[in-house]
Design a protein around this motif. Structure first.
Motif, PDB file in Angstrom:
ATOM      1  N   ARG A 172      42.332  54.735  40.262  1.00  0.00           N
ATOM      2  CA  ARG A 172      41.831  53.680  41.143  1.00  0.00           C
ATOM      3  C   ARG A 172      40.355  53.936  41.394  1.00  0.00           C
ATOM      4  O   ARG A 172      39.975  55.000  41.875  1.00  0.00           O
ATOM      5  CB  ARG A 172      42.565  53.682  42.502  1.00  0.00           C
ATOM      6  N   SER A 173      39.509  52.953  41.073  1.00  0.00           N
ATOM      7  CA  SER A 173      38.079  53.104  41.330  1.00  0.00           C
ATOM      8  C   SER A 173      37.362  51.800  41.038  1.00  0.00           C
ATOM      9  O   SER A 173      37.852  50.981  40.247  1.00  0.00           O
ATOM     10  CB  SER A 173      37.485  54.218  40.467  1.00  0.00           C
ATOM     11  N   ASP A 174      36.206  51.602  41.662  1.00  0.00           N
ATOM     12  CA  ASP A 174      35.369  50.447  41.335  1.00  0.00           C
ATOM     13  C   ASP A 174      34.178  50.848  40.472  1.00  0.00           C
ATOM     14  O   ASP A 174      33.318  50.012  40.170  1.00  0.00           O
ATOM     15  CB  ASP A 174      34.914  49.731  42.601  1.00  0.00           C
TER      16      ASP A 174
ATOM     17  N   SER B 131      46.520  52.836  35.010  1.00  0.00           N
ATOM     18  CA  SER B 131      45.147  52.504  35.413  1.00  0.00           C
ATOM     19  C   SER B 131      45.189  51.157  36.119  1.00  0.00           C
ATOM     20  O   SER B 131      45.668  50.173  35.550  1.00  0.00           O
ATOM     21  CB  SER B 131      44.227  52.425  34.192  1.00  0.00           C
ATOM     22  N   ALA B 132      44.662  51.107  37.336  1.00  0.00           N
ATOM     23  CA  ALA B 132      44.857  49.934  38.174  1.00  0.00           C
ATOM     24  C   ALA B 132      43.619  49.060  38.330  1.00  0.00           C
ATOM     25  O   ALA B 132      43.704  47.993  38.914  1.00  0.00           O
ATOM     26  CB  ALA B 132      45.347  50.368  39.558  1.00  0.00           C
ATOM     27  N   ASP B 133      42.467  49.507  37.805  1.00  0.00           N
ATOM     28  CA  ASP B 133      41.237  48.734  38.004  1.00  0.00           C
ATOM     29  C   ASP B 133      40.513  48.535  36.675  1.00  0.00           C
ATOM     30  O   ASP B 133      40.610  49.381  35.773  1.00  0.00           O
ATOM     31  CB  ASP B 133      40.319  49.458  38.995  1.00  0.00           C
TER      32      ASP B 133
ATOM     33  N   SER C  86      49.433  47.149  36.597  1.00  0.00           N
ATOM     34  CA  SER C  86      48.720  47.245  37.865  1.00  0.00           C
ATOM     35  C   SER C  86      49.625  47.921  38.878  1.00  0.00           C
ATOM     36  O   SER C  86      49.359  47.958  40.062  1.00  0.00           O
ATOM     37  CB  SER C  86      48.312  45.854  38.360  1.00  0.00           C
TER      38      SER C  86
END
Length: 448
Positions: free
Chosen positions: A177-179, A206-208, A441
């Protein structure tokens, strides 16, 4: 050493910060790991064991590192639901490379069992941790492993005392999780004392929609007569790169199953190092990947039969479409005096397009004369006679190819010794071939 230097500089500049947010046991290994990393560097493209994966290129981009252990503002227990039919697990999370300890599952383990964060375990039980941490995966082995040992600050531990049976399977979900583009350095330590039993499922997601890079080191110690299953399911994104290295040491009469499956990824390198150190130890090592677009999976295995009367069975399968690339290099070593060894290695591959590529190199190295050993490899396309037969029965060409591809992977899944997980994996593989399984997600093992 352009790619290496940025990590050397980061470690040198922030070593005090890294140490402060980790534990004494983990910190003791860092300086030697730095020296090993400076000496070894990253494996070069074209080296015998890295002929098809450009490691330096993968590590060259500038990734963010959460060395200050800033909390990710998410409760994974709310975001990632788990309701696998017929499979009740004790559920834990690692977010990027930090064990999530704000909430713990309400599980009553037998006395002495520890399941939880690596940092906490090494602080609470430093003597036990020192006997095992880094002892199967020494940092002098390769540069990626040394880098992980330099930078890892936390991870996951499963410790089962002598004679204890953990009935409830344990599930660990690794979440990116990261931007911003992010690198995580993960550790898993499994200690199975004599005559203990347990099962662990690890899912990676991987969610982002950013670039992620993971180094993962898994150390498993199976004591005399221990039984342990380890399942590794990768369902990450096409922007995720993963370098995983699993190291297993088995004592006499232990029985271990390792099964690694890649359903979605970007670039993956999986290493397996198996040491059969006690007589009558048994290992089953399985894996499969389903690849399309420009996905890449490179698998290396080394099974060392050091003593007599041990058995290892190895099966890896890959299905490649579009411009995907796969590689398999498997080595079995039977040392002098390791009589009555039974070692079997099989690699089977389906290549569906002219642009897909699969490279395979099975190897046997035997120094004993009373053994049963074999290795085999096949790479080809679907049986057109079987496709034609199915079409003659009214099945479309696309459906026929999908059905045969699903059937091709079935025996890897059939090695799973958790019935609920086995059933769910058959469904997921079917969805993957039908194009219905997008990168997750959440935990796709857990959702229908």
């Amino acid at each position: 050493m352009k790619a290496e230097q940025q990590y050397i500089d980061v470690f040198t500049q922030y070593k005090d910060l890294i140490d402060r947010h980790s534990s004494g046991v983990m910190n003791l290994a860092r300086q030697q790991a730095l020296q090993d990393f400076e000496r070894l560097g990253f494996p070069a493209l074209g080296e015998e064991d890295y002929q098809y994966t450009d490691v330096g290129k993968a590590f060259t981009p500038d990734y963010g590192l959460n060395l200050n252990r800033l909390a990710i503002p998410v409760n994974p227990y709310n975001v990632f639901r788990c309701d696998v039919p017929n499979l009740s697990t004790a559920l834990y999370f690692v977010v990027n490379d930090s064990f999530y300890d704000q909430i713990a599952p309400s599980v009553q383990y037998p006395e002495g069992v520890y399941v939880g964060g690596l940092k906490t375990f090494t602080e609470q039980y430093p003597e036990v941790a020192s006997r095992y941490y880094g002892q199967a995966a020494g940092s002098g082995h390769d540069g990626i492993l040394a880098l992980n040992t330099m930078l890892a600050q936390d991870g996951f531990v499963m410790y089962v005392p002598e004679g204890v049976v953990v009935e409830k399977p344990v599930q660990l979900i690794n979440i990116f999780r990261s931007d911003v583009n992010t690198m995580a350095n993960r550790r898993v330590l499994v200690i199975m004392e004599p005559r203990s039993e347990a099962k662990l499922l690890v899912c990676s997601h991987s969610a982002d929609p950013v670039d992620f890079l993971a180094t993962e080191v898994v150390e498993i110690f199976a004591g005399e007569g221990a039984h342990f299953d380890y399942y590794d399911l990768e369902e990450s994104s096409r922007r995720t790169t993963r370098f995983s290295s699993l190291h297993l040491k088995q004592a006499a009469s232990s029985n271990v199953l390792i099964n690694g499956m890649t359903l979605n990824n970007g670039l993956t390198r999986n290493n397996y190092y198996i040491d059969l150190e006690g007589e009558y130890a048994e290992t089953t090592l399985c894996g499969m990947s389903i690849l399309d677009k420009q996905q890449h999976v490179d698998t290396y295995s080394f099974v060392n039969h050091a003593v007599p009367n041990c058995t290892s069975t190895e099966l890896f399968k890959n299905v490649l479409n579009d411009q995907a690339t796969g590689a398999f290099s498997g080595r079995i070593l039977v040392e002098e005096g390791a009589q009555k060894t039974a070692a079997y290695q099989t690699n089977r591959n389906l290549v569906a397009t002219k642009k897909a590529r699969m490279y395979s190199k099975p190897q046997l190295e035997i120094y004993a004369d009373d053994v049963k050993c074999s290795h085999g490899m096949t790479t080809g396309q679907l049986d057109e006679n079987a496709v034609f037969y199915m079409q003659s029965r009214g099945i479309s060409l696309e459906e026929a190819r999908m059905i045969l591809s699903v059937a091709f992977t079935a025996d890897v899944i059939d090695h799973v010794r958790l019935e609920g997980l086995k059933e769910r994996l058959h469904i997921l593989v079917d969805k993957r071939f039908r194009g219905e399984l997008a990168h997750c997600s959440g935990c796709n093992v857990c959702h229908s």
